[in-house]
Design an enzyme around this catalytic site. Structure first.
Site, PDB file in Angstrom:
ATOM      1  N   TYR A 310      19.686 -32.879  17.882  1.00 47.19           N
ATOM      2  CA  TYR A 310      19.837 -34.214  17.279  1.00 47.19           C
ATOM      3  C   TYR A 310      19.099 -35.237  18.137  1.00 47.19           C
ATOM      4  O   TYR A 310      19.302 -35.310  19.351  1.00 47.19           O
ATOM      5  CB  TYR A 310      21.329 -34.543  17.194  1.00 47.19           C
ATOM      6  CG  TYR A 310      21.700 -35.797  16.421  1.00 47.19           C
ATOM      7  CD1 TYR A 310      20.757 -36.541  15.723  1.00 47.19           C
ATOM      8  CD2 TYR A 310      23.009 -36.231  16.375  1.00 47.19           C
ATOM      9  CE1 TYR A 310      21.113 -37.677  15.015  1.00 47.19           C
ATOM     10  CE2 TYR A 310      23.394 -37.360  15.662  1.00 47.19           C
ATOM     11  CZ  TYR A 310      22.436 -38.085  14.987  1.00 47.19           C
ATOM     12  OH  TYR A 310      22.791 -39.210  14.284  1.00 47.19           O
ATOM     13  N   CYS A 311      18.236 -36.042  17.508  1.00 50.24           N
ATOM     14  CA  CYS A 311      17.534 -37.138  18.179  1.00 50.24           C
ATOM     15  C   CYS A 311      16.730 -36.582  19.366  1.00 50.24           C
ATOM     16  O   CYS A 311      16.017 -35.603  19.219  1.00 50.24           O
ATOM     17  CB  CYS A 311      18.539 -38.213  18.578  1.00 50.24           C
ATOM     18  SG  CYS A 311      17.825 -39.736  19.227  1.00 50.24           S
ATOM     19  N   ILE A 312      16.835 -37.182  20.553  1.00 49.62           N
ATOM     20  CA  ILE A 312      16.056 -36.663  21.678  1.00 49.62           C
ATOM     21  C   ILE A 312      16.590 -35.318  22.148  1.00 49.62           C
ATOM     22  O   ILE A 312      15.886 -34.576  22.839  1.00 49.62           O
ATOM     23  CB  ILE A 312      16.000 -37.670  22.845  1.00 49.62           C
ATOM     24  CG1 ILE A 312      17.392 -38.108  23.295  1.00 49.62           C
ATOM     25  CG2 ILE A 312      15.168 -38.880  22.474  1.00 49.62           C
ATOM     26  CD1 ILE A 312      17.367 -39.051  24.476  1.00 49.62           C
ATOM     27  N   GLY A 314      16.989 -33.054  20.007  1.00 48.20           N
ATOM     28  CA  GLY A 314      16.109 -32.218  19.216  1.00 48.20           C
ATOM     29  C   GLY A 314      14.738 -32.072  19.845  1.00 48.20           C
ATOM     30  O   GLY A 314      14.126 -30.990  19.784  1.00 48.20           O
TER      31      GLY A 314
END
Length: 579
Positions: A310-312, A314
């Site tokens: 998820y987000c950074i 990811g």
């Protein structure tokens, strides 16, 4: 020469102390960066008489247009506004704004805003980054003086004040004083006390089965007799606490996955302190993702893993998966990315705060403290969405006297974390500024990694109104990688688009699959051609995970003492409680 070099090194720490002190006063925004952008724009505009003449012509035409509009409004021959607000601008929608003198106020404001947009764009020679910064700064300064922000010029607030005899202003003053006191005392916003980690959020049953100095790995208890053969490991961003994916039971992604028959593991990141200042980005790969994968394999007997970032988180996961695939590992069954960028050339309005001057300024601030404080990050995000997060609060809570009810997502958002000096510096320079990973210059071990190293099925989720990871930037994975990719675009923003549980109203999504070696389709073409489906995207993703799995097995117990992964404590663990 040696003496001069020695003097420079002696002065440098003083410079850093000075910059750190300045940064605390400027919310971490570099004055040099802003000034450079302004001078670039101002000097080029001053040397562009043709552009100046065009702006004067536009000002004259807007004045004539506005005068004609006022004449029609005064004589009640109004035929509609002379300028419409942008689609996302909802400040002047109420019928009260269509009456004099308020229609004149907001129409004049919008015309002024449009003129400044013309003035800050299209000046030949200005670098695109500086143009964006100047345009953004002009928009922010103008929004301060929007007629909607003041009692005397907001007809909706005036009507409410007359109806309540001013009691809305009394409540608004109380709200303001409470918020001011909480800010000064570094307390969370009002209402967050209703949501307590481990009591009514982050309550999905589970155990911490692994802990090191950077992470805890939580394994959740199964609720079905059979589970997917391959487990799911979720890597959240360390800029946030993991329980955004395990909020209240009715909108917990973790609970949803467990109830669908998945064995779910979650990384919970430690909230770093000054003692963690030297943790680098590679530590987050090694002590974070790689050790978590080791733990999941140890608990489950070494089966391949469905990984989710998820987000950074990811971005970090993608680098780790690329390194594993590069080295011939069979650890990964699939990879899912939520609002995660792997190419940062089009990273949206966050790029306004990222250039060499700004990064150097943040490095001095972090060097002084050993970490980047959550308040600096929160301030940047609030400025990016000032109408939604700042001025709407002024109007609704301080002028209308209506305190917005606190939700679990809002309470989570206030439960912020820090980022260690070295890691954040490396992240900003290597990924944001240099784009090393997308361009094949990022090394894991002694060899570079690239998106083309990844050869496992990938599921990517972007969000239509995401201002942190714009969906077209997320979509670039399709251009840079060569594997089977399922891309899904959901309604909502960076967080609300992901927390889109079944039954959530007003949700829709688009989805398509691109097979390995298929030709690339631009995001605009993709958007036009892919049909819209109503509802939550979670069941679609669950079906994809099931399709990628190799069947089912009996539900697994939590932990594996024989493999060295006995439960350490109950979920949600210790690290998520750190403030």
């Amino acid at each position: 020469m040696d003496d001069d070099t020695s003097d420079a090194h002696q002065i440098y720490p003083f410079d850093r102390f000075l910059h750190a002190a300045e940064a605390r006063a400027t919310s971490g925004i570099s004055p040099a960066s802003v000034m450079s952008a302004y001078l670039d724009w101002a000097v080029h505009l001053a040397n562009s008489p043709g552009k100046q003449a065009r702006l004067m012509e536009k000002a004259l035409r807007k004045s004539v247009k506005f005068s004609a509009y006022l004449q029609r409004a005064l004589t009640r021959r109004q035929e509609g506004p002379c300028i419409d607000p942008l689609p996302q601008d909802r400040r002047f929608q109420a019928d009260d704004w269509q009456q004099m003198p308020f229609c004149a106020l907001y129409q004049g404001f919008l015309l002024t805003q449009q003129w400044w947009d013309n003035a800050t764009h299209g000046v030949a020679g200005v670098t695109p980054h500086h143009e964006d910064v100047v345009s953004f700064a002009a928009r922010q300064m103008l929004d301060v003086f929007a007629p909607s922000n003041f009692l005397a010029t907001n007809p909706t607030v005036l009507r409410r004040t007359m109806e309540e005899g001013g009691m809305n202003l009394v409540r608004g003053t109380q709200n303001f004083l409470e918020d001011w006191e909480r800010t000064v005392l570094h307390q969370p916003p009002a209402g967050t006390e209703k949501f307590k980690v481990g009591e009514n959020v982050a309550v999905t049953p589970g155990k911490v089965v692994y802990r090191n100095r950077l992470i805890e790995v939580i394994q959740y208890e199964p609720t079905t007799k059979k589970v997917g053969a391959e487990p799911v490991l979720i890597v959240p961003a360390w800029i946030m606490k993991y329980y955004i994916l395990d909020l209240s039971p009715e909108n917990s992604m973790v609970k949803y996955l467990v109830d669908q028959g998945h064995t779910v593991f979650m990384i919970s990141w430690k909230n770093p302190t000054e003692a963690d200042r030297d943790l680098g980005f590679h530590d987050y790969i090694d002590l974070g993702v790689m050790r978590a994968l080791d733990a999941v394999r140890g608990v489950t007997g070494g089966v391949p893993i469905h990984t989710v970032g998820y987000c950074i988180g990811g971005t970090l996961l993608t680098i780790a998966v690329a390194a594993l695939c590069r080295d011939g590992s069979d650890w990964i069954k699939s990879m899912t990315l939520f609002a995660a960028q792997t190419d940062f050339t089009e990273a949206g309005e966050l790029m306004l705060f990222i250039d060499d001057s700004q990064v150097a300024y943040l490095e001095d601030l972090m060097w002084d403290r050993g970490y980047l404080d959550a308040r600096q990050m929160a301030g940047a995000f609030q400025i990016l969405r000032s109408n939604d997060l700042i001025w709407s609060k002024v109007i609704n809570e301080y002028l209308m006297g209506e305190r917005a009810p606190m939700s679990d997502l809002m309470a989570w958002n206030a439960d912020a974390t820090r980022m260690p000096y070295r890691m954040h510096s490396e992240y900003l320079r290597s990924l944001f500024l240099k784009n090393d990973f997308a361009e094949g210059r990022y090394y894991v071990g002694e060899k570079p990694v690239a998106l083309t190293d990844i050869h496992v099925p990938v599921f990517i989720v972007g969000a239509e109104r995401d201002h942190v990871a714009p969906w077209k930037s997320v979509y670039k994975f399709n251009l840079l990688a060569d594997t089977d990719i399922t891309f899904l675009l959901t309604s909502g923003g960076h967080n609300a688009g992901i927390i889109s549980e079944p039954g959530h109203p007003h949700r829709h999504f688009r989805i398509s699959e691109k097979k390995e070696h298929e030709p690339y389709v631009t995001p605009d073409q993709w958007f036009e051609n892919v049909p819209v489906s109503d509802g939550s995207w979670w069941p679609t993703w669950d079906a994809w995970l099931t399709q990628q799995s190799s069947g089912s097995v009996d539900a697994r117990p939590v932990g594996n003492a024989d493999a060295g992964f006995a439960p350490v404590c109950d979920a949600p663990g210790r690290y998520v409680m750190e403030s």
